[in-house]
Scaffold this motif. Structure first.
Motif, PDB file in Angstrom:
ATOM      1  N   LYS A   1       0.816  -1.205   0.000  1.00 45.41           N
ATOM      2  CA  LYS A   1       0.000   0.000   0.000  1.00 45.41           C
ATOM      3  C   LYS A   1       0.858   1.267   0.000  1.00 45.41           C
ATOM      4  CE  LYS A   1      -3.517  -2.695   0.295  1.00 45.41           C
ATOM      5  NZ  LYS A   1      -4.366  -3.041  -0.770  1.00 45.41           N
ATOM      6  N   ILE A   2       2.158   1.119   0.185  1.00 44.08           N
ATOM      7  CA  ILE A   2       3.029   2.295   0.167  1.00 44.08           C
ATOM      8  C   ILE A   2       2.978   2.997  -1.185  1.00 44.08           C
ATOM      9  CG2 ILE A   2       5.148   1.091  -0.521  1.00 44.08           C
ATOM     10  CD1 ILE A   2       4.980   3.878   2.063  1.00 44.08           C
ATOM     11  N   ARG A   3       2.657   2.253  -2.213  1.00 46.52           N
ATOM     12  CA  ARG A   3       2.534   2.843  -3.548  1.00 46.52           C
ATOM     13  C   ARG A   3       1.476   3.947  -3.560  1.00 46.52           C
ATOM     14  NH1 ARG A   3      -0.969   1.670  -7.119  1.00 46.52           N
ATOM     15  NH2 ARG A   3      -1.500  -0.361  -6.277  1.00 46.52           N
ATOM     16  N   VAL A   4       0.397   3.755  -2.798  1.00 49.57           N
ATOM     17  CA  VAL A   4      -0.657   4.772  -2.719  1.00 49.57           C
ATOM     18  C   VAL A   4      -0.077   6.073  -2.196  1.00 49.57           C
ATOM     19  CG1 VAL A   4      -2.799   5.416  -1.560  1.00 49.57           C
ATOM     20  CG2 VAL A   4      -2.514   3.103  -2.451  1.00 49.57           C
ATOM     21  N   VAL A   5       0.732   5.977  -1.161  1.00 49.64           N
ATOM     22  CA  VAL A   5       1.336   7.175  -0.580  1.00 49.64           C
ATOM     23  C   VAL A   5       2.288   7.830  -1.574  1.00 49.64           C
ATOM     24  CG1 VAL A   5       2.814   8.051   1.255  1.00 49.64           C
ATOM     25  CG2 VAL A   5       1.096   6.313   1.764  1.00 49.64           C
ATOM     26  N   LEU A   6       3.156   7.050  -2.188  1.00 51.00           N
ATOM     27  CA  LEU A   6       4.139   7.607  -3.113  1.00 51.00           C
ATOM     28  C   LEU A   6       3.463   8.239  -4.327  1.00 51.00           C
ATOM     29  CD1 LEU A   6       6.853   4.820  -2.955  1.00 51.00           C
ATOM     30  CD2 LEU A   6       6.877   7.049  -1.827  1.00 51.00           C
ATOM     31  N   GLU A   7       2.482   7.561  -4.895  1.00 54.67           N
ATOM     32  CA  GLU A   7       1.774   8.138  -6.038  1.00 54.67           C
ATOM     33  C   GLU A   7       1.001   9.382  -5.617  1.00 54.67           C
ATOM     34  OE1 GLU A   7      -0.571   5.366  -8.293  1.00 54.67           O
ATOM     35  OE2 GLU A   7       1.066   3.911  -8.362  1.00 54.67           O
ATOM     36  N   GLY A   8       0.432   9.348  -4.423  1.00 52.35           N
ATOM     37  CA  GLY A   8      -0.306  10.503  -3.919  1.00 52.35           C
ATOM     38  C   GLY A   8       0.590  11.715  -3.736  1.00 52.35           C
ATOM     39  N   LEU A   9       1.820  11.488  -3.301  1.00 51.83           N
ATOM     40  CA  LEU A   9       2.752  12.598  -3.109  1.00 51.83           C
ATOM     41  C   LEU A   9       3.135  13.253  -4.435  1.00 51.83           C
ATOM     42  CD1 LEU A   9       5.073  11.144  -0.335  1.00 51.83           C
ATOM     43  CD2 LEU A   9       3.395  12.973  -0.103  1.00 51.83           C
TER      44      LEU A   9
ATOM     45  N   GLY B   1       1.101  13.720  -6.786  1.00 48.75           N
ATOM     46  CA  GLY B   1      -0.030  14.566  -7.110  1.00 48.75           C
ATOM     47  C   GLY B   1      -0.666  14.322  -8.463  1.00 48.75           C
ATOM     48  N   GLU B   2      -0.331  13.217  -9.104  1.00 52.96           N
ATOM     49  CA  GLU B   2      -0.895  12.940 -10.424  1.00 52.96           C
ATOM     50  C   GLU B   2      -2.349  12.500 -10.330  1.00 52.96           C
ATOM     51  OE1 GLU B   2       1.847  10.049 -11.876  1.00 52.96           O
ATOM     52  OE2 GLU B   2       3.482  11.485 -11.965  1.00 52.96           O
ATOM     53  N   VAL B   3      -2.674  11.780  -9.269  1.00 57.77           N
ATOM     54  CA  VAL B   3      -4.030  11.290  -9.034  1.00 57.77           C
ATOM     55  C   VAL B   3      -4.378  11.664  -7.595  1.00 57.77           C
ATOM     56  CG1 VAL B   3      -5.480   9.228  -8.921  1.00 57.77           C
ATOM     57  CG2 VAL B   3      -3.645   9.355 -10.608  1.00 57.77           C
ATOM     58  N   PRO B   4      -5.595  12.140  -7.349  1.00 57.46           N
ATOM     59  CA  PRO B   4      -5.965  12.472  -5.963  1.00 57.46           C
ATOM     60  C   PRO B   4      -5.797  11.263  -5.041  1.00 57.46           C
ATOM     61  CG  PRO B   4      -7.632  13.257  -7.495  1.00 57.46           C
ATOM     62  CD  PRO B   4      -6.674  12.412  -8.286  1.00 57.46           C
ATOM     63  N   ILE B   5      -5.266  11.504  -3.861  1.00 53.67           N
ATOM     64  CA  ILE B   5      -5.007  10.397  -2.930  1.00 53.67           C
ATOM     65  C   ILE B   5      -6.292   9.687  -2.547  1.00 53.67           C
ATOM     66  CG2 ILE B   5      -5.041  11.771  -0.817  1.00 53.67           C
ATOM     67  CD1 ILE B   5      -2.387   9.757  -0.349  1.00 53.67           C
ATOM     68  N   THR B   6      -7.409  10.414  -2.516  1.00 49.98           N
ATOM     69  CA  THR B   6      -8.683   9.762  -2.208  1.00 49.98           C
ATOM     70  C   THR B   6      -9.008   8.696  -3.250  1.00 49.98           C
ATOM     71  OG1 THR B   6      -9.813  11.551  -3.365  1.00 49.98           O
ATOM     72  CG2 THR B   6      -9.683  11.709  -0.988  1.00 49.98           C
ATOM     73  N   GLU B   7      -8.762   9.003  -4.486  1.00 49.73           N
ATOM     74  CA  GLU B   7      -9.015   8.045  -5.574  1.00 49.73           C
ATOM     75  C   GLU B   7      -8.089   6.838  -5.468  1.00 49.73           C
ATOM     76  OE1 GLU B   7      -8.537   8.035 -10.394  1.00 49.73           O
ATOM     77  OE2 GLU B   7      -9.325   9.871  -9.477  1.00 49.73           O
ATOM     78  N   LEU B   8      -6.818   7.090  -5.167  1.00 49.82           N
ATOM     79  CA  LEU B   8      -5.859   5.992  -5.013  1.00 49.82           C
ATOM     80  C   LEU B   8      -6.258   5.071  -3.863  1.00 49.82           C
ATOM     81  CD1 LEU B   8      -2.544   7.988  -5.488  1.00 49.82           C
ATOM     82  CD2 LEU B   8      -3.493   6.300  -7.072  1.00 49.82           C
ATOM     83  N   CYS B   9      -6.655   5.657  -2.751  1.00 53.22           N
ATOM     84  CA  CYS B   9      -7.047   4.848  -1.593  1.00 53.22           C
ATOM     85  C   CYS B   9      -8.250   3.983  -1.919  1.00 53.22           C
ATOM     86  CB  CYS B   9      -7.376   5.751  -0.405  1.00 53.22           C
ATOM     87  SG  CYS B   9      -5.934   6.494   0.369  1.00 53.22           S
ATOM     88  N   ARG B  10      -9.264   4.577  -2.483  1.00 53.76           N
ATOM     89  CA  ARG B  10     -10.495   3.835  -2.773  1.00 53.76           C
ATOM     90  C   ARG B  10     -10.253   2.724  -3.797  1.00 53.76           C
ATOM     91  NH1 ARG B  10     -13.259   9.521  -2.439  1.00 53.76           N
ATOM     92  NH2 ARG B  10     -13.525   9.579  -0.184  1.00 53.76           N
TER      93      ARG B  10
END
Length: 89
Positions: A1-9, A11-20
């Motif tokens: 799940k660390i990928r969600v954090v790294l991709e979220g940082l 800023g290419e995709v909203p972190i809310t979208e990545l999490c869901r």
């Protein structure tokens, strides 16, 4: 799940979208950033607040924003203490 954090940082995709997309809830303490508390609360699955052992109370900004956004639950980081606090011993 660390990928969600790294991709979220990035800023290419909203972190809310990545999490869901990964089946995660997006929980956030929505203050202390340039973003508006109300906007962060509206995006969160679970908005959060905090209170410290040595504080006189909790602000109501997150709770008010949650009510306005229709969020029935606000989580809390509770009883946090500084190392110098008498309660931390």
């Amino acid at each position: 799940k660390i990928r969600v954090v790294l991709e979220g940082l990035r800023g290419e995709v909203p972190i809310t979208e990545l999490c869901r997309k990964e089946g995660l809830n997006y929980e956030v303490e929505p203050y202390g950033s340039p973003a508006k508390t109300s906007e962060l609360v509206a995006d969160a699955d679970v908005p959060m607040d905090e209170f410290w052992t040595d504080s006189k109370g909790v602000g109501d900004g997150v709770a008010r924003a949650a009510i306005y956004a229709g969020k029935p639950v606000v989580a809390a980081e509770a009883f946090t203490a500084k190392p110098s606090s008498p309660d931390a011993k």
